[in-house]
Design a protein around this motif. Structure first.
Motif, PDB file in Angstrom:
ATOM      1  N   THR A 417      48.163  35.349  60.264  1.00 45.53           N
ATOM      2  CA  THR A 417      48.017  35.843  58.903  1.00 45.53           C
ATOM      3  C   THR A 417      46.794  36.747  58.813  1.00 45.53           C
ATOM      4  OG1 THR A 417      46.630  33.999  58.176  1.00 45.53           O
ATOM      5  CG2 THR A 417      49.028  33.705  58.041  1.00 45.53           C
ATOM      6  N   LEU A 418      46.735  37.502  57.734  1.00 43.53           N
ATOM      7  CA  LEU A 418      45.574  38.360  57.518  1.00 43.53           C
ATOM      8  C   LEU A 418      44.312  37.511  57.386  1.00 43.53           C
ATOM      9  CD1 LEU A 418      44.365  41.142  56.987  1.00 43.53           C
ATOM     10  CD2 LEU A 418      44.949  40.853  54.557  1.00 43.53           C
ATOM     11  N   GLY A 419      44.436  36.387  56.677  1.00 43.41           N
ATOM     12  CA  GLY A 419      43.278  35.511  56.516  1.00 43.41           C
ATOM     13  C   GLY A 419      42.776  34.969  57.840  1.00 43.41           C
ATOM     14  N   GLU A 420      43.695  34.591  58.735  1.00 42.75           N
ATOM     15  CA  GLU A 420      43.290  34.092  60.050  1.00 42.75           C
ATOM     16  C   GLU A 420      42.567  35.172  60.840  1.00 42.75           C
ATOM     17  OE1 GLU A 420      46.833  30.796  60.801  1.00 42.75           O
ATOM     18  OE2 GLU A 420      47.119  32.881  61.415  1.00 42.75           O
ATOM     19  N   ASN A 421      43.019  36.419  60.718  1.00 40.52           N
ATOM     20  CA  ASN A 421      42.337  37.518  61.393  1.00 40.52           C
ATOM     21  C   ASN A 421      40.936  37.735  60.835  1.00 40.52           C
ATOM     22  OD1 ASN A 421      43.823  39.493  63.432  1.00 40.52           O
ATOM     23  ND2 ASN A 421      45.378  38.542  62.137  1.00 40.52           N
ATOM     24  N   LEU A 425      35.806  34.855  63.041  1.00 36.48           N
ATOM     25  CA  LEU A 425      34.418  34.620  63.439  1.00 36.48           C
ATOM     26  C   LEU A 425      33.648  33.729  62.479  1.00 36.48           C
ATOM     27  CD1 LEU A 425      33.455  38.235  64.609  1.00 36.48           C
ATOM     28  CD2 LEU A 425      34.212  36.314  66.003  1.00 36.48           C
ATOM     29  N   ALA A 426      34.244  33.389  61.361  1.00 35.07           N
ATOM     30  CA  ALA A 426      33.546  32.556  60.378  1.00 35.07           C
ATOM     31  C   ALA A 426      34.560  31.930  59.435  1.00 35.07           C
ATOM     32  CB  ALA A 426      32.535  33.380  59.572  1.00 35.07           C
ATOM     33  N   ASP A 427      34.283  30.721  58.998  1.00 36.91           N
ATOM     34  CA  ASP A 427      35.164  30.021  58.069  1.00 36.91           C
ATOM     35  C   ASP A 427      34.820  30.435  56.641  1.00 36.91           C
ATOM     36  OD1 ASP A 427      37.063  28.358  57.079  1.00 36.91           O
ATOM     37  OD2 ASP A 427      35.856  26.525  57.240  1.00 36.91           O
ATOM     38  N   ALA A 428      35.158  31.697  56.340  1.00 34.00           N
ATOM     39  CA  ALA A 428      34.795  32.260  55.039  1.00 34.00           C
ATOM     40  C   ALA A 428      35.769  31.812  53.959  1.00 34.00           C
ATOM     41  CB  ALA A 428      34.774  33.782  55.124  1.00 34.00           C
ATOM     42  N   THR A 429      35.260  31.681  52.729  1.00 33.19           N
ATOM     43  CA  THR A 429      36.106  31.353  51.587  1.00 33.19           C
ATOM     44  C   THR A 429      36.820  32.611  51.103  1.00 33.19           C
ATOM     45  OG1 THR A 429      34.347  31.795  49.991  1.00 33.19           O
ATOM     46  CG2 THR A 429      34.473  29.558  50.925  1.00 33.19           C
ATOM     47  N   ASP A 430      37.818  32.413  50.237  1.00 32.24           N
ATOM     48  CA  ASP A 430      38.511  33.571  49.670  1.00 32.24           C
ATOM     49  C   ASP A 430      37.544  34.447  48.885  1.00 32.24           C
ATOM     50  OD1 ASP A 430      40.851  32.750  50.800  1.00 32.24           O
ATOM     51  OD2 ASP A 430      41.816  32.118  48.940  1.00 32.24           O
ATOM     52  N   GLU A 431      36.574  33.821  48.193  1.00 31.56           N
ATOM     53  CA  GLU A 431      35.604  34.590  47.420  1.00 31.56           C
ATOM     54  C   GLU A 431      34.750  35.468  48.340  1.00 31.56           C
ATOM     55  OE1 GLU A 431      36.206  31.407  47.096  1.00 31.56           O
ATOM     56  OE2 GLU A 431      37.185  31.385  45.119  1.00 31.56           O
ATOM     57  N   GLU A 432      34.331  34.905  49.482  1.00 35.44           N
ATOM     58  CA  GLU A 432      33.533  35.688  50.435  1.00 35.44           C
ATOM     59  C   GLU A 432      34.362  36.822  51.034  1.00 35.44           C
ATOM     60  OE1 GLU A 432      30.389  32.347  52.142  1.00 35.44           O
ATOM     61  OE2 GLU A 432      32.456  32.380  52.905  1.00 35.44           O
ATOM     62  N   LEU A 433      35.630  36.537  51.311  1.00 40.36           N
ATOM     63  CA  LEU A 433      36.494  37.601  51.822  1.00 40.36           C
ATOM     64  C   LEU A 433      36.687  38.687  50.776  1.00 40.36           C
ATOM     65  CD1 LEU A 433      39.347  35.738  53.786  1.00 40.36           C
ATOM     66  CD2 LEU A 433      37.322  36.879  54.704  1.00 40.36           C
ATOM     67  N   ALA A 442      38.568  47.806  51.587  1.00 39.49           N
ATOM     68  CA  ALA A 442      39.806  47.361  52.232  1.00 39.49           C
ATOM     69  C   ALA A 442      40.777  46.710  51.256  1.00 39.49           C
ATOM     70  CB  ALA A 442      39.471  46.373  53.355  1.00 39.49           C
ATOM     71  N   ARG A 443      40.534  46.846  49.938  1.00 35.67           N
ATOM     72  CA  ARG A 443      41.388  46.168  48.969  1.00 35.67           C
ATOM     73  C   ARG A 443      42.823  46.692  49.025  1.00 35.67           C
ATOM     74  NH1 ARG A 443      41.696  41.574  47.318  1.00 35.67           N
ATOM     75  NH2 ARG A 443      39.424  41.623  47.030  1.00 35.67           N
ATOM     76  N   ALA A 444      42.980  47.997  49.181  1.00 35.07           N
ATOM     77  CA  ALA A 444      44.337  48.561  49.237  1.00 35.07           C
ATOM     78  C   ALA A 444      45.105  48.008  50.437  1.00 35.07           C
ATOM     79  CB  ALA A 444      44.267  50.084  49.303  1.00 35.07           C
ATOM     80  N   LEU A 445      44.413  47.818  51.535  1.00 33.16           N
ATOM     81  CA  LEU A 445      45.057  47.254  52.729  1.00 33.16           C
ATOM     82  C   LEU A 445      45.498  45.817  52.479  1.00 33.16           C
ATOM     83  CD1 LEU A 445      45.811  47.045  55.724  1.00 33.16           C
ATOM     84  CD2 LEU A 445      43.393  46.583  56.215  1.00 33.16           C
ATOM     85  N   VAL A 446      44.641  45.007  51.867  1.00 31.57           N
ATOM     86  CA  VAL A 446      44.989  43.609  51.589  1.00 31.57           C
ATOM     87  C   VAL A 446      46.195  43.537  50.665  1.00 31.57           C
ATOM     88  CG1 VAL A 446      44.174  41.456  50.537  1.00 31.57           C
ATOM     89  CG2 VAL A 446      42.632  42.809  51.965  1.00 31.57           C
ATOM     90  N   ASP A 447      46.208  44.395  49.646  1.00 24.76           N
ATOM     91  CA  ASP A 447      47.338  44.384  48.710  1.00 24.76           C
ATOM     92  C   ASP A 447      48.621  44.837  49.402  1.00 24.76           C
ATOM     93  OD1 ASP A 447      45.629  43.529  46.742  1.00 24.76           O
ATOM     94  OD2 ASP A 447      45.274  45.550  45.929  1.00 24.76           O
ATOM     95  N   ARG A 448      48.524  45.841  50.253  1.00 30.11           N
ATOM     96  CA  ARG A 448      49.727  46.332  50.929  1.00 30.11           C
ATOM     97  C   ARG A 448      50.300  45.294  51.876  1.00 30.11           C
ATOM     98  NH1 ARG A 448      51.613  48.732  55.379  1.00 30.11           N
ATOM     99  NH2 ARG A 448      49.660  48.706  56.534  1.00 30.11           N
ATOM    100  N   VAL A 449      49.436  44.565  52.580  1.00 27.27           N
ATOM    101  CA  VAL A 449      49.896  43.529  53.510  1.00 27.27           C
ATOM    102  C   VAL A 449      50.525  42.366  52.761  1.00 27.27           C
ATOM    103  CG1 VAL A 449      49.112  41.827  55.216  1.00 27.27           C
ATOM    104  CG2 VAL A 449      48.298  44.181  55.339  1.00 27.27           C
ATOM    105  N   GLY A 450      50.012  42.085  51.562  1.00 29.10           N
ATOM    106  CA  GLY A 450      50.565  40.992  50.770  1.00 29.10           C
ATOM    107  C   GLY A 450      49.634  39.828  50.580  1.00 29.10           C
ATOM    108  N   GLY A 451      48.339  40.030  50.829  1.00 32.90           N
ATOM    109  CA  GLY A 451      47.370  38.958  50.626  1.00 32.90           C
ATOM    110  C   GLY A 451      46.983  38.288  51.928  1.00 32.90           C
ATOM    111  N   TYR A 452      46.039  37.344  51.800  1.00 29.58           N
ATOM    112  CA  TYR A 452      45.460  36.702  52.978  1.00 29.58           C
ATOM    113  C   TYR A 452      46.443  35.794  53.713  1.00 29.58           C
ATOM    114  CZ  TYR A 452      41.121  38.261  50.764  1.00 29.58           C
ATOM    115  OH  TYR A 452      40.138  39.018  50.196  1.00 29.58           O
ATOM    116  N   GLU A 453      47.456  35.293  53.037  1.00 30.02           N
ATOM    117  CA  GLU A 453      48.393  34.361  53.679  1.00 30.02           C
ATOM    118  C   GLU A 453      49.596  35.073  54.308  1.00 30.02           C
ATOM    119  OE1 GLU A 453      47.500  31.263  54.037  1.00 30.02           O
ATOM    120  OE2 GLU A 453      45.695  31.823  52.921  1.00 30.02           O
TER     121      GLU A 453
END
Length: 530
Positions: A417-421, A425-433, A442-453
């Protein structure tokens, strides 16, 4: 290696064993069913009874077919995962060997490594599948035939068991002899690949000097050795015919020869005699033929192949874990030198530099002048010929790996998943991401992929998008030293400036390497190489 792998696949092996018991049903019941169908059915004048018994045997064969089909998914689980582990081992061993050559300033590669990766690993995969698929029902079939024959008439245990014991006593010696011959064939095959590879690598010089015949001599010798080893292997394999004859045909000859006496003494009824012959001809003989022929061949080939892979692809000795944590982020090099060969001109020579804690160093220059080499030295990926790199007074090779991050030009995105990628290197929270994604644009990229999951398809990403993922991954990490080696080269100018401003404001020491300079980096931090 195979046994270690099988120990990790207990559930799959248990399911395979369960279905194999079902497969052995016809071997256990065939002689008994045929004897009953004859004695109490056809020979007694009750053809319907005999037909019913044969129908029951037919049902067992149907169940056997179902069991054979059900085994394959579990077999694939065992075999394919074994292949993956072998590929990992060969690749790690080859990279480790190449690194060792590089450290000793040798440019010699191992051409036979290609043979191991493409040929031997694939051969081991095929042999493992064939061995498990073939051996598992044979062992149970052989045992079931012996039990069924003994239940039919105890004398059959002697007729079938004595020759079988002789074969099983001799069998290991033939397997070891065959393994030695097969090993010789594998080594000869590697020599052919190695000699051919050396000739191909030097083909231009060979042609220029006109020494084609001389260059071909080692290849011809290696090919002749391969032919001799193959012939010797064939002679040993011929001995398996004798084992099959002794273990399978001898019991059948004994049964047929003693048949009149066994029938006259009522030791066997006519139906039992036919059932006993069925156990030998339909189960014992084919099983022995497979074990002494096909299975022994599979086993010796697999044993030799795995031994060779293990010998030549030893995993790298893991360096002692980097656990030291620097007190500061100051980056220092002292008389740093590095070259790609003993007689080669140094790429980096006696370099002394200091980057203050939380400072920024920009390096710009043309391709091929050693910028990426310096980046690898600063990050501790490569070891210098002389001198050292210190982070907070600690040698970079001893610094905890989590404290240093290097982003190369070709950013890596793995399956997941995008979140796993991003959290690699760190167990970051969604807020930190979210914060890092917005800072780095990179917001447009996250939205295009479909989110962290959402699962990331690396092939569907552009080079710039892969770089953004790597940049966010490092930004949320705990790294105190970040080295960006052309890490924004595939971004447009505006996006590159956005990333550089964000990393400049990030706590920690930053080294940026690029072909071009950026107005967003302090001019006093700019150093030109070349």
């Amino acid at each position: 290696m195979l046994l270690s792998h099988l120990r990790t696949r207990g559930p799959a092996l248990a399911r395979i064993a369960g279905w194999s018991v079902v497969e052995a049903g016809p071997a256990l019941a065939s002689g008994l069913v045929i004897a009953t169908a004859l004695d109490k059915g056809f020979l007694a004048g009750y053809p319907l009874v005999g037909t019913a018994w044969l129908g029951a045997l037919a049902l067992l064969h149907v169940l056997r077919g179902v069991a054979e089909r059900a085994v394959f998914p579990h077999l694939a689980e065992v075999v394919e995962s074994f292949r993956d582990s072998l590929v990992t081992r060969v690749v790690e061993g080859t990279i480790h060997a190449a690194a060792a050559h590089r450290g000793s300033h040798s440019t010699t590669a191992d051409p036979a490594a290609i043979s191991r990766l493409t040929g031997q690993v694939e051969q081991a995969r095929g042999l493992t599948g064939a061995l498990v698929r073939t051996l598992r029902p044979l062992v149970l079939t052989l045992a079931a035939a012996l039990v069924g024959a003994a239940a039919l008439a105890p004398v059959m245990l002697l007729i079938m068991g004595a020759p079988l014991l002789v074969v099983l006593a001799i069998f290991p010696f033939t397997v070891r002899a065959l393994a030695r011959r097969r090993r010789a064939v594998v080594l000869a095959d590697e020599r052919v690949a190695a000699e051919t590879g050396r000739v191909l690598l030097g083909r231009r010089d060979i042609t220029a000097l006109g020494v084609e015949d001389r260059a071909a001599e080692p290849v011809v010798v290696a090919a002749e050795e391969h032919a001799f080893a193959t012939a010797a292997q064939g002679r040993v394999e011929a001995l398996r015919v004798l084992l099959t004859t002794a273990g399978g045909y001898v019991p059948l000859v004994i049964l047929l020869g003693s048949g009149p006496a066994l029938l006259a003494s009522a030791t066997l009824t006519p139906g039992e005699f036919v059932g006993a012959a069925t156990y030998i001809s339909a189960h014992l003989l084919p099983a022995l033929r497979m074990i002494t022929g096909t299975v022994s061949g599979f086993w010796t080939q697999l044993s030799v192949t795995l031994t060779r892979i293990e010998e030549t692809s030893q995993p790298p000795v893991r360096a002692e874990a980097r656990t030291r944590r620097p007190d500061t982020n100051e980056l220092v090099t002292e008389e740093l030198s590095f070259s790609y060969g003993v007689s080669a001109e140094p790429i980096v020579r006696d370099l002394d530099l200091t980057v203050d804690a939380d400072g920024h160093l920009a390096i710009a220059g043309a391709s091929g002048i050693g910028k990426s080499t310096l980046a690898s030295l600063l990050a501790g990926v490569d070891e210098p010929d002389s001198g050292r790199v210190l982070l907070g007074g600690v040698p970079i090779t001893e610094v905890d790996r989590a404290e240093v991050a290097l982003i190369p030009q070709q950013a890596f995105v793995f399956v997941g998943t995008l979140g796993e990628n991003l959290r690699y290197l760190a167990d970051a929270t969604d807020e930190e991401l979210d914060r890092a994604v917005d800072l780095l644009g990179a917001r447009a990229l996250v939205d295009r992929v479909g989110g962290y999951e959402s699962t990331v398809d690396a092939s569907a990403l552009s080079a710039g998008e892969r770089q953004l993922i790597a940049l966010v991954r490092v930004y949320v990490s705990k790294a105190r030293l970040v080295v960006l080696d052309e890490a924004t080269s595939d971004l447009d100018a505006a996006a590159e400036r956005h990333v550089e401003r964000s990393f400049s404001a990030r706590p920690g020491t930053l080294v940026t390497i690029s072909h071009r300079t950026s107005p967003d980096l302090p001019r006093q931090s700019l150093t030109y190489f070349g």
